[in-house]
Design an enzyme around this catalytic site. Structure first.
Site, PDB file in Angstrom:
ATOM      1  CB  CYS A   1     109.896  38.270   3.481  1.00  0.00           C
ATOM      2  SG  CYS A   1     108.427  39.085   4.032  1.00  0.00           S
TER       3      CYS A   1
ATOM      4  CG  HIS B   1      84.845  39.306   0.151  1.00  0.00           C
ATOM      5  ND1 HIS B   1      83.510  39.758   0.086  1.00  0.00           N
ATOM      6  CD2 HIS B   1      85.113  39.942  -1.540  1.00  0.00           C
ATOM      7  CE1 HIS B   1      82.132  39.884  -0.372  1.00  0.00           C
ATOM      8  NE2 HIS B   1      83.258  40.292  -1.706  1.00  0.00           N
TER       9      HIS B   1
HETATM   10  C1  BV8 Z   1      86.665  47.300  -3.957  1.00  0.00           C
HETATM   11  C2  BV8 Z   1      86.433  39.993   4.502  1.00  0.00           C
HETATM   12  C3  BV8 Z   1      87.669  48.548  -5.546  1.00  0.00           C
HETATM   13  C4  BV8 Z   1      86.707  40.414   5.690  1.00  0.00           C
HETATM   14  C5  BV8 Z   1      84.467  41.467   3.509  1.00  0.00           C
HETATM   15  C6  BV8 Z   1      82.569  54.085  -0.167  1.00  0.00           C
HETATM   16  C7  BV8 Z   1      83.988  53.742   0.764  1.00  0.00           C
HETATM   17  C8  BV8 Z   1      84.671  53.208   0.810  1.00  0.00           C
HETATM   18  C9  BV8 Z   1      84.587  51.835   0.102  1.00  0.00           C
HETATM   19  C10 BV8 Z   1      83.144  51.516  -0.348  1.00  0.00           C
HETATM   20  C11 BV8 Z   1      82.561  52.301  -1.176  1.00  0.00           C
HETATM   21  N1  BV8 Z   1      81.705  52.774  -1.412  1.00  0.00           N
HETATM   22  C12 BV8 Z   1      81.869  51.421  -2.380  1.00  0.00           C
HETATM   23  C13 BV8 Z   1      82.865  50.667  -1.971  1.00  0.00           C
HETATM   24  C14 BV8 Z   1      83.240  49.628  -2.125  1.00  0.00           C
HETATM   25  C15 BV8 Z   1      83.313  48.484  -1.610  1.00  0.00           C
HETATM   26  C16 BV8 Z   1      81.905  48.026  -0.837  1.00  0.00           C
HETATM   27  O1  BV8 Z   1      81.362  48.284  -1.264  1.00  0.00           O
HETATM   28  N2  BV8 Z   1      81.807  48.614   0.967  1.00  0.00           N
HETATM   29  C17 BV8 Z   1      79.999  48.856   0.608  1.00  0.00           C
HETATM   30  C18 BV8 Z   1      80.084  48.486   2.485  1.00  0.00           C
HETATM   31  C19 BV8 Z   1      79.332  50.335   0.933  1.00  0.00           C
HETATM   32  N3  BV8 Z   1      83.889  47.250  -1.520  1.00  0.00           N
HETATM   33  C20 BV8 Z   1      85.138  46.743  -1.338  1.00  0.00           C
HETATM   34  O2  BV8 Z   1      85.551  47.686  -0.995  1.00  0.00           O
HETATM   35  C21 BV8 Z   1      85.429  45.602  -2.425  1.00  0.00           C
HETATM   36  N4  BV8 Z   1      87.043  46.413  -2.965  1.00  0.00           N
HETATM   37  O3  BV8 Z   1      85.362  47.192  -4.700  1.00  0.00           O
HETATM   38  O4  BV8 Z   1      87.390  47.219  -4.648  1.00  0.00           O
HETATM   39  C22 BV8 Z   1      88.985  48.303  -6.043  1.00  0.00           C
HETATM   40  C23 BV8 Z   1      89.153  47.958  -7.542  1.00  0.00           C
HETATM   41  C24 BV8 Z   1      90.877  48.209  -7.744  1.00  0.00           C
HETATM   42  C25 BV8 Z   1      92.144  48.545  -6.792  1.00  0.00           C
HETATM   43  C26 BV8 Z   1      91.467  48.383  -5.449  1.00  0.00           C
HETATM   44  C27 BV8 Z   1      90.047  49.145  -5.405  1.00  0.00           C
HETATM   45  C28 BV8 Z   1      86.213  44.757  -0.967  1.00  0.00           C
HETATM   46  C29 BV8 Z   1      84.445  44.421  -0.343  1.00  0.00           C
HETATM   47  C30 BV8 Z   1      84.495  42.614   0.532  1.00  0.00           C
HETATM   48  C31 BV8 Z   1      85.107  43.798   1.787  1.00  0.00           C
HETATM   49  N5  BV8 Z   1      85.691  42.492   2.720  1.00  0.00           N
HETATM   50  N6  BV8 Z   1      84.634  40.172   3.619  1.00  0.00           N
HETATM   51  C32 BV8 Z   1      86.203  40.405   6.369  1.00  0.00           C
HETATM   52  O5  BV8 Z   1      85.143  39.768   6.136  1.00  0.00           O
HETATM   53  O6  BV8 Z   1      86.341  40.698   7.485  1.00  0.00           O
HETATM   54  S1  BV8 Z   1      82.939  41.881   2.699  1.00  0.00           S
HETATM   55  C33 BV8 Z   1      81.517  41.429   4.190  1.00  0.00           C
HETATM   56  O7  BV8 Z   1      81.238  41.635   4.235  1.00  0.00           O
HETATM   57  C34 BV8 Z   1      81.398  39.918   3.918  1.00  0.00           C
HETATM   58  O8  BV8 Z   1      82.071  39.225   3.095  1.00  0.00           O
HETATM   59  C35 BV8 Z   1      80.370  39.830   4.010  1.00  0.00           C
HETATM   60  O9  BV8 Z   1      79.747  38.288   3.662  1.00  0.00           O
HETATM   61  C36 BV8 Z   1      79.970  40.827   3.121  1.00  0.00           C
HETATM   62  C37 BV8 Z   1      79.021  41.736   2.306  1.00  0.00           C
HETATM   63  O10 BV8 Z   1      77.798  41.221   2.970  1.00  0.00           O
HETATM   64  P1  BV8 Z   1      76.418  40.160   3.208  1.00  0.00           P
HETATM   65  O11 BV8 Z   1      77.824  38.720   3.074  1.00  0.00           O
HETATM   66  O12 BV8 Z   1      75.508  40.686   2.388  1.00  0.00           O
HETATM   67  O13 BV8 Z   1      75.983  40.275   4.786  1.00  0.00           O
HETATM   68  P2  BV8 Z   1      75.312  40.806   4.912  1.00  0.00           P
HETATM   69  O14 BV8 Z   1      75.556  40.557   6.173  1.00  0.00           O
HETATM   70  O15 BV8 Z   1      75.287  42.631   4.984  1.00  0.00           O
HETATM   71  O16 BV8 Z   1      73.865  40.646   5.031  1.00  0.00           O
HETATM   72  C38 BV8 Z   1      73.023  39.644   5.826  1.00  0.00           C
HETATM   73  C39 BV8 Z   1      71.753  39.265   4.644  1.00  0.00           C
HETATM   74  O17 BV8 Z   1      71.790  37.715   4.916  1.00  0.00           O
HETATM   75  C40 BV8 Z   1      70.598  40.787   4.742  1.00  0.00           C
HETATM   76  O18 BV8 Z   1      70.208  40.486   4.128  1.00  0.00           O
HETATM   77  C41 BV8 Z   1      70.047  38.961   6.014  1.00  0.00           C
HETATM   78  O19 BV8 Z   1      68.895  39.549   5.963  1.00  0.00           O
HETATM   79  C42 BV8 Z   1      69.832  37.699   5.138  1.00  0.00           C
HETATM   80  N7  BV8 Z   1      70.396  37.007   6.082  1.00  0.00           N
HETATM   81  C43 BV8 Z   1      70.225  36.860   7.623  1.00  0.00           C
HETATM   82  N8  BV8 Z   1      69.918  35.191   8.340  1.00  0.00           N
HETATM   83  C44 BV8 Z   1      69.237  34.820   7.234  1.00  0.00           C
HETATM   84  C45 BV8 Z   1      69.539  35.613   6.198  1.00  0.00           C
HETATM   85  N9  BV8 Z   1      68.736  34.897   4.611  1.00  0.00           N
HETATM   86  C46 BV8 Z   1      68.579  33.819   4.799  1.00  0.00           C
HETATM   87  N10 BV8 Z   1      68.428  33.059   6.297  1.00  0.00           N
HETATM   88  C47 BV8 Z   1      69.091  33.970   7.228  1.00  0.00           C
HETATM   89  N11 BV8 Z   1      69.106  32.157   8.304  1.00  0.00           N
HETATM   90 ZN    ZN Z   2     106.956  37.777   4.094  1.00  0.00          ZN
END
Ligand code: BV8
Ligand code: ZN
Length: 233
Positions: A141, A113
């Site tokens: 640009c 990401h």
């Molecule tokens: C794509 C960068 C297609 C930015 C991030 C409906 C509507 C719109 C879109 C979608 C939809 N359904 C699905 C989608 C696709 C969408 C998606 O998956 N949405 C989800 C929310 C439903 N995905 C996308 O849009 C991706 N692109 O699909 O493109 C496409 C193809 C061709 C042409 C055009 C388009 C792009 C996804 C990237 C988004 N950007 N980050 C920023 O950070 O500002 S994602 C963001 O969420 C972060 O990177 C983060 O890492 C990521 C995932 O979350 P997690 O890392 O899992 O973190 P989370 O908080 O969720 O969980 C933490 C976990 O850790 C928990 O389980 C917790 O229990 C555990 N934990 C906590 N503490 C600890 C621990 N475990 C161990 N030890 C600890 N101490």
């Molecule tokens: Zn530029």
């Protein structure tokens, strides 16, 4: 605890990590109450639409998080992932944009990401080094500069996704650490590894939608469980 661990005999390990591994470095995770910033839902702000609507607000959020990422230190979880390279071939596929795996010493990191410390132009895609001219900052640009991260609704970099898919089919063990597996396509990687016959080990403080299919699901923090896992490699 001694004896062979869940990774016993693994020679090619792919780690897939999420926000949970950086939680103990002081970086908030995405979901749960931490996922809010000034009452904005993070997944609503990390979008092209939000940036086009209010680039200044989105930049304010990213600059605050950039400062947090630069001030953070890798924790024992990141260091264990780096240490695994002494006992096996390792690739790291991270959803995190904080750069902590690289700073912990991991040599093969795929940043699915992007990376919050980098800036690029949204028009000419040029990389931007140095200070940001004005707010919202513009490229020579004329295009708007943006954080070099992948927003929701945006495609992942083809090279990064290709390398991640390859790392999933290449490995004989995959460790899925600190991720809710809520975001696609990153959450398809464990399935790909399973199909290729890899052992799946999950490290998470909570259950995830894929815990059922793991060969081992270690319920604990990354900073405790990953060193334990790696020292028994
Ligand atoms: C794509 C960068 C297609 C930015 C991030 C409906 C509507 C719109 C879109 C979608 C939809 N359904 C699905 C989608 C696709 C969408 C998606 O998956 N949405 C989800 C929310 C439903 N995905 C996308 O849009 C991706 N692109 O699909 O493109 C496409 C193809 C061709 C042409 C055009 C388009 C792009 C996804 C990237 C988004 N950007 N980050 C920023 O950070 O500002 S994602 C963001 O969420 C972060 O990177 C983060 O890492 C990521 C995932 O979350 P997690 O890392 O899992 O973190 P989370 O908080 O969720 O969980 C933490 C976990 O850790 C928990 O389980 C917790 O229990 C555990 N934990 C906590 N503490 C600890 C621990 N475990 C161990 N030890 C600890 N101490
Ligand atoms: Zn530029």
């Amino acid at each position: 605890m001694t004896g062979p661990g869940p990774l016993a005999g693994a020679r090619r390990i792919t780690f897939v990590t999420g926000a949970g591994i950086s939680r103990e470095s002081g970086i908030p995770t995405f979901r749960g109450r931490e996922g809010l910033w000034r009452n904005h839902d993070a997944s609503k702000l990390a979008t092209v639409a939000a940036f086009e609507r209010d680039p200044g607000l989105v930049w304010e959020w990213y600059l605050e998080r950039r400062r947090g990422a630069l001030a953070a230190e890798p924790n024992a979880g990141h260091l264990a992932v780096a240490a695994a390279e002494r006992a096996a071939e390792v690739r790291v596929v991270t959803q995190n944009i904080d750069g902590l795996h690289g700073r912990a010493g991991s040599s093969r990191v795929i940043e699915l990401h992007g990376n919050i410390t980098r800036t690029r132009c949204s028009s000419c895609s040029g990389d931007w080094e140095g200070d940001l001219p004005g707010m919202p900052p513009r490229c020579g640009c004329g295009g708007l500069l943006r954080p070099d991260v992948v927003w929701f609704g945006e495609a992942l970099g083809a090279a990064e996704w290709g390398a991640a898919a390859e790392a999933a089919s290449w490995c004989d063990a995959m460790v899925i650490a600190g991720t809710s597996l809520a975001v696609s396509p990153a959450n398809t990687l464990p399935l790909a590894a399973r199909r290729a016959g890899a052992t799946l080990v999950e490290v998470n403080t909570e259950e995830t939608p894929m815990s059922y299919m793991m060969d081992a699901s270690l319920r604990g923090t990354c900073s405790e469980e990953l060193p334990r896992l790696v020292e028994r490699l």
